[in-house]
Scaffold this motif. Structure first.
Motif, short mmCIF file in Angstrom:
data_model
loop_
_atom_site.label_atom_id
_atom_site.label_comp_id
_atom_site.label_asym_id
_atom_site.label_seq_id
_atom_site.Cartn_x
_atom_site.Cartn_y
_atom_site.Cartn_z
N ARG A 29 7.67 -19.50 -13.63
CA ARG A 29 8.60 -19.71 -12.53
C ARG A 29 10.02 -19.51 -13.03
N ASN A 30 10.94 -19.31 -12.14
CA ASN A 30 12.35 -19.14 -12.50
C ASN A 30 13.09 -20.45 -12.29
N ASP A 31 12.70 -21.47 -13.08
CA ASP A 31 13.34 -22.77 -12.98
C ASP A 31 13.27 -23.45 -14.34
N SER A 32 13.69 -24.71 -14.39
CA SER A 32 13.75 -25.44 -15.66
C SER A 32 12.59 -26.40 -15.85
N ILE A 33 11.56 -26.31 -15.01
CA ILE A 33 10.41 -27.21 -15.12
C ILE A 33 9.46 -26.67 -16.19
N PRO A 34 9.09 -27.48 -17.19
CA PRO A 34 8.19 -27.00 -18.25
C PRO A 34 6.84 -26.57 -17.67
N GLU A 35 6.26 -25.52 -18.25
CA GLU A 35 4.94 -25.04 -17.86
C GLU A 35 4.07 -24.91 -19.10
N THR A 36 2.79 -25.19 -18.93
CA THR A 36 1.83 -25.15 -20.04
C THR A 36 0.79 -24.08 -19.77
N PHE A 37 0.49 -23.28 -20.79
CA PHE A 37 -0.52 -22.22 -20.69
C PHE A 37 -1.54 -22.42 -21.81
N ASN A 38 -2.81 -22.32 -21.46
CA ASN A 38 -3.88 -22.48 -22.43
C ASN A 38 -4.20 -21.15 -23.09
N LEU A 39 -4.24 -21.14 -24.42
CA LEU A 39 -4.57 -19.93 -25.17
C LEU A 39 -6.07 -19.88 -25.45
N LYS A 40 -6.59 -18.69 -25.50
CA LYS A 40 -8.00 -18.49 -25.84
C LYS A 40 -8.21 -18.91 -27.30
N THR A 41 -9.18 -19.78 -27.53
CA THR A 41 -9.42 -20.28 -28.89
C THR A 41 -10.83 -20.00 -29.39
N MET A 42 -11.66 -19.36 -28.55
CA MET A 42 -13.04 -19.07 -28.94
C MET A 42 -13.29 -17.57 -28.87
N VAL A 43 -13.89 -17.02 -29.90
CA VAL A 43 -14.30 -15.62 -29.94
C VAL A 43 -15.74 -15.57 -30.44
N GLY A 44 -16.60 -14.95 -29.67
CA GLY A 44 -18.01 -14.90 -30.06
C GLY A 44 -18.65 -16.25 -30.18
N GLY A 45 -18.18 -17.20 -29.36
CA GLY A 45 -18.74 -18.55 -29.40
C GLY A 45 -18.25 -19.38 -30.55
N LYS A 46 -17.27 -18.89 -31.33
CA LYS A 46 -16.77 -19.62 -32.50
C LYS A 46 -15.27 -19.83 -32.38
N LEU A 47 -14.79 -20.93 -32.96
CA LEU A 47 -13.35 -21.20 -32.97
C LEU A 47 -12.61 -20.08 -33.68
N PHE A 48 -11.46 -19.72 -33.15
CA PHE A 48 -10.70 -18.58 -33.66
C PHE A 48 -9.37 -19.08 -34.23
N PRO A 49 -9.19 -19.05 -35.56
CA PRO A 49 -7.93 -19.52 -36.15
C PRO A 49 -6.81 -18.50 -35.98
#
Length: 647
Positions: A29-49
């Motif tokens: 958004r074009n404002d000052s309110i913080p926004e949170t986005f979730n990143l993909k952390t699993m690849v092939g069913g395994k945690l991705f560092p």
């Protein structure tokens, strides 16, 4: 607010700068309110560092401006007790995958000695399930296509195709319900429908016919398949006045229907202060009751349209969320009406006839999640006690989230799989339904966006247990050139309801979404449809696999014996075609061209001596396609080693 602020972006991450994966795509958004986005952390069913992270701005709020990033905060863990085991797992996985990709390349290229040597040196690494090794031998090495089909039948019998069948989303099959000899609702959009599953009745009220608001009230008997006109004008029966863009909810247990909200055009917003009336219809007594002449004066919402409502039967509470607030203006004023204001979350307790606004503390996570919106949809899950809020718009920007509000705890959170990076679908005029037995939420978009190239029906499924979205495939597309439709035309301002007993959706009316260049088509609709979600079975997966095999045999027959090839096409290949699938039928009709193209290819191959190599490669391609019908853990790696080498 600033024109240089980022609007759209992509986030990449990886262990090194040369091997980054796309982890997230988002809109700010074009404002000052913080926004949170979730990143993909699993690849092939395994945690991705992640060791490196890259933010790629793709669009600013102002055109032709440079990008500016003001503040970014990253949340995660760098605890060695968590990270080191993951790094070891990833390293082992990459090494094993590299071995498997080498084995796959050696075998596909016919380098049998290299394949056997590597396999002997890494006996712990398996390329594939032994069943697929037998299938490879039949298809690629020996061209024993009939034997390959027998193996496909065995795969279906042994449930090897079961997981793929489960992953295949149900296909929506639409059937138009043609009007009978009696009366039926006319063309309209912005109407409302509710369904009583126990009584097998659909109720429809109001709407806009293109010239005026409507106040007729209808009932559709699902058993008798007949429309019944309850009232031509509910206002004359102490009910609501003519209206559109209102909302209805049914309490089937108590046989009552509630109506709230309406759209008011400019002339109706002058003079007296705007009041939000609220009505209840008693189905058994066939009687309307005005519950309130002004809900705002009683602690409820102002006059709303494009809002959403849901009922909690257990607590006998109606929830009203979002929507545009119809703003009034003084008599004689020429100022434009402000349509930007949106409403919050309200609860109406039916037994005590009391309203209450649910307002999270300012700055809390709940206040961000429950930001006002319009054009969204909501669904109440009575088992989980969650009110799901899907999409919509905030100001003029799409809201790309799905919020779950716990009605007992009065807390909310963003829904989605943080591990997989799943995000909800984006579209316009979404309508949502719930199937408790399957624990799935269905979101139907009448069309994706206002762009002509995106005018299409879309049905998404949300698996409540896994918090994952998936799109349902569509067999056919709709035409607006007068030909018989196979599904509803893309539209907005329509209504759709769901019968959990019969597992059928019902859709009525709306406004047709067509490019502005088309003027010969009526824009208000009065068509009535039912839709069933048909799950693909293992037998259908096996049919598709056999079709792939028989296409290859036909291709090879074209080179050997064109006459036999034609007979095989007519007799055997045609048996594996789904005549209701346009894509398969079009491909089948194009197959005879191989008789001519392959004859020319045969001459070239005989002159160059590359025929055996060409046949080998085409069979390898067929085997790769067949592997897609099996679970990933059974198959060789999907990727090819040679594709990783840049030119």
């Amino acid at each position: 607010m600033h024109v240089c602020n980022i609007r759209k972006f992509q986030i990449y991450g990886g262990l090194d700068e040369s091997g980054m994966l796309l982890l997230c795509e988002g809109d700010l958004r074009n404002d000052s309110i913080p926004e949170t986005f979730n990143l993909k952390t699993m690849v092939g069913g395994k945690l991705f560092p992640i060791n490196f992270l890259k933010i790629v701005p793709t669009q600013t709020w102002g055109s032709s401006f440079n990008y500016s990033i003001w503040y970014v905060e990253l949340s995660g863990t760098d605890d060695e007790r968590t990270v080191l085991p993951v790094l070891y797992t990833v390293a082992s996985f990459r090494q094993e995958t590299a071995f498997r990709m080498c084995l796959k390349m050696f075998r596909d290229m016919g380098l049998d000695e290299c394949f056997e040597t590597l396999q002997k040196n890494v006996p712990a690494v398996s390329l594939e399930h032994p069943f697929l090794t037998d299938l490879y031998d039949a298809v690629v090495k020996r061209g024993a296509f009939e034997e390959a089909e027998i193996l496909i039948d065995k795969a279906a019998q042994n449930d090897f195709l079961k997981s793929i069948t489960a992953e295949q989303k149900a296909v929506p099959v639409w059937t138009e319900i043609l009007p009978g000899s009696g009366a039926s609702p006319g063309m309209r959009g912005g109407h409302q429908m509710v369904l009583d599953s126990a009584a097998q009745m659909i109720y429809l009220y109001g709407g806009w016919d293109g010239a005026r608001d409507l106040s007729d009230f209808w009932q559709y008997d699902l058993l008798r398949k007949k429309w019944i006109l309850i009232s031509t004008d509910t206002e004359q029966e102490d009910g609501p006045s003519a209206r559109s863009c209102h909302k209805m909810v049914i309490d089937s247990d108590n046989q009552t229907i509630f109506v709230i909200g309406r759209f008011l055009d400019g002339p109706a917003r002058t003079g007296e202060p705007l009041k939000n009336d609220f009505f209840m219809y008693d189905i058994l007594r066939k009687r309307w009751t005005q519950l309130s002449s002004d809900t705002f004066a009683e602690g409820g919402p102002k006059v709303l349209y494009d809002h959403q409502v849901a009922l909690d039967v257990l607590k006998r509470t109606i929830y009203v969320f979002g929507g545009r607030v119809a703003q009034g203006k003084p008599p004689g004023s020429t100022a434009a009406v402000d349509n930007a204001a949106t409403s919050g979350l309200y609860a109406y307790h039916i037994p005590t006839s009391t309203w209450r606004r649910i307002e999270p503390a300012s700055g809390s996570p709940d206040s961000t999640a429950l930001k006002p919106r319009m054009g969204h949809c909501i669904i109440f899950h009575p088992v989980k006690r969650l009110l799901y809020i899907v999409g919509g718009k905030y100001d003029k920007d799409p809201v790309k989230d799905m919020v779950a509000f716990h009605v007992d705890k009065e807390t909310s959170h963003i829904v989605g799989s943080t591990a997989s990076g799943d995000t909800m679908p984006i579209g316009l005029t979404q309508r949502a339904t719930l199937d408790l037995d399957r624990d799935e939420i269905y979101v139907y978009f009448g069309f994706k966006s206002a762009d002509s190239e995106n005018r299409q029906n879309t049905l998404w499924t949300f698996d409540v247990a896994t918090s994952k979205w998936s799109i349902c495939p569509t067999k056919k597309t709709t035409t607006v050139d007068g030909s018989q439709p196979t599904e509803p035309s893309p539209r907005y301002a329509h209504q759709i309801v769901y019968d959990p007993t019969s597992k059928l959706h019902y859709l009525f009316g709306g406004s047709l979404s067509v490019p502005s260049s088309i003027t010969s088509v009526k824009t208000r609709l009065d068509d009535f449809w039912q839709m069933e979600l048909v799950q693909r079975q293992a037998a259908d997966i096996a049919r598709q696999a056999k079709y792939v095999i028989r296409k290859q045999k036909f291709r090879e027959l074209c080179l050997e014996d064109p006459v036999t090839a034609v007979q095989y096409l007519q007799r055997d290949v045609s048996e594996t075609i789904d005549s209701t699938d346009d894509v398969e039928m079009n491909e089948f009709h194009d197959l005879p061209t191989l008789l001519f193209s392959d004859t020319q290819a045969k001459t070239v191959e005989e002159q160059s001596g590359s025929r055996a190599l060409t046949t080998q490669q085409s069979r390898v391609d067929v085997f790769s396609k067949l592997c897609n019908f099996f679970p990933e853990e059974m198959a060789p790696p999907r990727a090819n080693l040679i594709d990783l080498v840049l030119p």
